[in-house]
Design a protein around this motif. Sequence first.
Motif, short mmCIF file in Angstrom:
data_model
loop_
_atom_site.label_atom_id
_atom_site.label_comp_id
_atom_site.label_asym_id
_atom_site.label_seq_id
_atom_site.Cartn_x
_atom_site.Cartn_y
_atom_site.Cartn_z
N PRO A 23 0.81 -1.23 0.00
CA PRO A 23 0.00 0.00 0.00
C PRO A 23 0.83 1.27 0.00
CG PRO A 23 -0.90 -1.58 1.54
CD PRO A 23 0.42 -2.15 1.08
N ALA A 24 2.04 1.24 0.58
CA ALA A 24 2.86 2.44 0.61
C ALA A 24 3.29 2.90 -0.78
CB ALA A 24 4.10 2.20 1.48
N PHE A 25 3.21 2.02 -1.75
CA PHE A 25 3.60 2.37 -3.11
C PHE A 25 2.60 3.33 -3.77
CE2 PHE A 25 3.33 1.48 -7.70
CZ PHE A 25 4.64 1.77 -8.08
N PHE A 26 1.36 3.28 -3.34
CA PHE A 26 0.30 4.03 -4.02
C PHE A 26 0.14 5.41 -3.36
CE2 PHE A 26 -0.51 -0.42 -4.72
CZ PHE A 26 -0.71 -0.46 -6.09
N THR A 27 0.97 6.32 -3.81
CA THR A 27 0.91 7.70 -3.35
C THR A 27 -0.06 8.48 -4.24
OG1 THR A 27 2.77 8.31 -4.75
CG2 THR A 27 3.28 7.53 -2.52
N SER A 28 -0.12 9.78 -3.97
CA SER A 28 -1.00 10.63 -4.79
C SER A 28 -0.54 10.69 -6.24
CB SER A 28 -1.05 12.04 -4.19
OG SER A 28 0.26 12.61 -4.15
N MET A 29 0.76 10.53 -6.48
CA MET A 29 1.27 10.57 -7.85
C MET A 29 0.82 9.36 -8.65
SD MET A 29 2.64 13.43 -7.88
CE MET A 29 3.26 13.33 -9.53
N MET A 30 0.63 8.24 -7.98
CA MET A 30 0.11 7.06 -8.67
C MET A 30 -1.38 7.23 -8.96
SD MET A 30 2.64 5.09 -9.18
CE MET A 30 1.73 3.63 -9.67
N HIS A 31 -2.10 7.84 -8.03
CA HIS A 31 -3.53 8.02 -8.23
C HIS A 31 -3.84 9.05 -9.32
CE1 HIS A 31 -7.79 8.39 -7.34
NE2 HIS A 31 -7.63 9.71 -7.23
N VAL A 32 -2.95 10.01 -9.51
CA VAL A 32 -3.23 11.07 -10.48
C VAL A 32 -3.27 10.51 -11.90
CG1 VAL A 32 -0.86 11.78 -11.01
CG2 VAL A 32 -2.68 13.48 -10.99
N MET A 33 -2.66 9.35 -12.13
CA MET A 33 -2.69 8.77 -13.47
C MET A 33 -4.11 8.41 -13.91
SD MET A 33 0.72 6.41 -13.82
CE MET A 33 0.24 5.28 -12.51
N VAL A 34 -5.00 8.20 -12.96
CA VAL A 34 -6.38 7.90 -13.31
C VAL A 34 -7.04 9.11 -13.98
CG1 VAL A 34 -8.62 7.18 -12.38
CG2 VAL A 34 -6.51 6.25 -11.41
N HIS A 35 -6.63 10.31 -13.57
CA HIS A 35 -7.28 11.53 -14.07
C HIS A 35 -6.58 12.13 -15.29
CE1 HIS A 35 -9.67 11.56 -10.39
NE2 HIS A 35 -8.54 11.37 -9.71
N LEU A 36 -5.34 11.74 -15.57
CA LEU A 36 -4.61 12.36 -16.67
C LEU A 36 -5.26 12.12 -18.03
CD1 LEU A 36 -0.87 11.77 -15.65
CD2 LEU A 36 -2.24 13.85 -15.46
N PRO A 37 -5.71 10.92 -18.38
CA PRO A 37 -6.38 10.77 -19.69
C PRO A 37 -7.64 11.62 -19.82
CG PRO A 37 -5.73 8.63 -18.82
CD PRO A 37 -5.54 9.61 -17.71
N GLU A 38 -8.41 11.72 -18.74
CA GLU A 38 -9.63 12.52 -18.79
C GLU A 38 -9.29 14.00 -18.99
OE1 GLU A 38 -13.70 12.94 -18.92
OE2 GLU A 38 -12.56 11.08 -18.73
#
Length: 356
Positions: A23-38
């Motif tokens: 779980p420590a791997f999933f920072t905010s920078m990893m989550h932001v990839m969900v929004h980049l294509p949109e």
Amino acid sequence: MDMFQLRHDIVQVLCKFEMIFPPAFFTSMMHVMVHLPEEALLAGPVNYRWMYPIERLLGELKKSVRNRAKPEGSIIEAWVQYESLTFCGMYLKDVETAFNRPQRNNDGGMRKEKLSVFAQSARPFGDPGRGESFSRNDMEVAHWFVLNNCDEIMAYLDEHEEMMKREHPSHLLPRNTVNCFHNVEIIEFPTYSDELYNLAFGPIRELFSGCYINGVKFLGAARDDKLCTQNSGVHVPGGGESTNIDFYGKLTTVVQLLYKDRYQVIMFKCRWFDSNPNRPGSVKIDHGLLSVNINRTWYDDDPYILANMATQIVYLDDPKARSSWKVVQKMDHRNVYAIPELDPTDNTSTMWLTNV
């Protein structure tokens, strides 16, 4: 369609990552990839909406703070001084300011010569690399190219061809003979000028390793290969009588042909890559990207072009092919604009100017 597919796949990719990484791997920078294509679908390329220009401006304003107790007053005072100096600089003619400073790639400005080959806005620089030579045959090839790309002398070449047909019908020489221009009585033509007379006498040469032309900096390959940047890529668009093939190559030497009365012609000696699409192994197009094989060359006996014919390109490594293949990347230069000339006989352009 690729962006829509990416928006769908990125969620599944992150779900698979959760099965592998802690779980420590999933920072905010990893989550932001969900929004980049949109965001890319809604707003387009990021360079049209990023904050770098604003951050640079804030950095300049921060440097103007001298009194930390009153930062706002320091910024306002510095900005008023900047605006005042900018306004005064518009009217200072004998002092170098931001308005009259030479451009970054100073090519010497517009020339007043009438012949097109003499009117190049070009300024060569730098010593040539070791081993660079320029033989008598190279001089003839370069001078022949100048004569055959000067529109103002075509009438004289036609006259010489007619004269040869009359005097020696069975021994007609090819038109690309360099000496034919010396035999024409150019002084009888009403358009005769000193520039034309000096062009007929032939040049001497000087070699350089770089050139500023039309606001763009070109470097020879021997000098350019030592740098992290790339300024030796050359592209000449096709459009001849027999072919529309574009030409891609690398600049090797800048040649300055010097004529009488200090007239000059700047030429590029290039190593041309074989870009004939009818020959297998020369060029290929993959997903709209053009790649050329830099190990296959052509026009080795005719490597010269006028400097103002060249546009600069960059060669990138092709990750899907061997090292001998390079991807051609065209680009737009800063402060260099290709503005088309208005046709005075075009009613559409005249109507647009009237409405403005």
